[in-house]
Design a protein around this motif. Sequence first.
Motif, short mmCIF file in Angstrom:
data_model
loop_
_atom_site.label_atom_id
_atom_site.label_comp_id
_atom_site.label_asym_id
_atom_site.label_seq_id
_atom_site.Cartn_x
_atom_site.Cartn_y
_atom_site.Cartn_z
N UNK A 131 -5.13 66.03 45.88
CA UNK A 131 -5.64 64.63 45.24
C UNK A 131 -6.70 64.38 45.96
N UNK A 132 -7.74 65.53 46.48
CA UNK A 132 -9.37 64.91 46.78
C UNK A 132 -9.83 65.60 46.13
N UNK A 133 -9.80 66.62 45.61
CA UNK A 133 -10.55 67.91 44.32
C UNK A 133 -9.88 68.34 43.29
N UNK A 134 -9.34 67.34 42.18
CA UNK A 134 -9.18 67.29 40.76
C UNK A 134 -8.50 68.83 40.24
N UNK A 135 -9.20 69.20 39.12
CA UNK A 135 -9.17 70.31 38.54
C UNK A 135 -9.27 71.80 39.46
N UNK A 136 -10.48 70.98 39.66
CA UNK A 136 -11.48 72.36 39.98
C UNK A 136 -10.97 73.38 41.82
#
Length: 215
Positions: free
Chosen positions: A171-176
């Motif tokens: 939710x907070x850090x997407x793909x990385x």
Amino acid sequence: MIVYFIARLLAVRFPSPLTTPVFLSTAAIILILVLGGISYEEYTPAKEVMTYLLGPATVALAVPLYHNRHVLLKKVVPAFAGLTAGTFATVVSAVWLVKAFHLSETMAASAAVKSVTTPVAIEVALIIGGDPALSAIFVMVAGMFGAMFGPWLLTVMKVTDPFSRGLSIGTTAHGIGTAQAVAEGRLQGAVSGAAMGFAAILTSFIMPWLFPLLY
């Protein structure tokens, strides 16, 4: 690829936010380019293969998602509640932080989309008056910090449930962040990948009316 492989080994041997493979390999590549006098224009063609593989790699996140579909369906209601709360929190905190430092509305609009994947962030930023280049930078920084400190912070807060950890990171850090969640486990990676996708969709819907209310 060699740098990333070495970074993975170091992360296993010396676990720390600073040895997170994404951060460590990025820092190492930058150092190599600077010391070697290699410009970005010269480096770009060399990474095209990796950039091309980003698409299949993203689609491949559907594999652990499929294998863990029963768990996801069982917890869909609390997951959606957490995802919605987390998405609103990332937007509101970003905008309020920019306002606290008396920065411009363009900066606020660019920072508000920091927790979704880059292509979505750029398009949404254009709609609400942000700068695409700034948005891309904020997305990269948010993803990097999420991957580095997200798992560590969850451990400090005694959040050990794999589903909860994956949902938080995605939710907070997407793909990385999802890349780091996959390293933790298949369930964490599956949930993080799903959270990343739904957070991007939700942000696209709410941002055009939410941002004017905040700034």
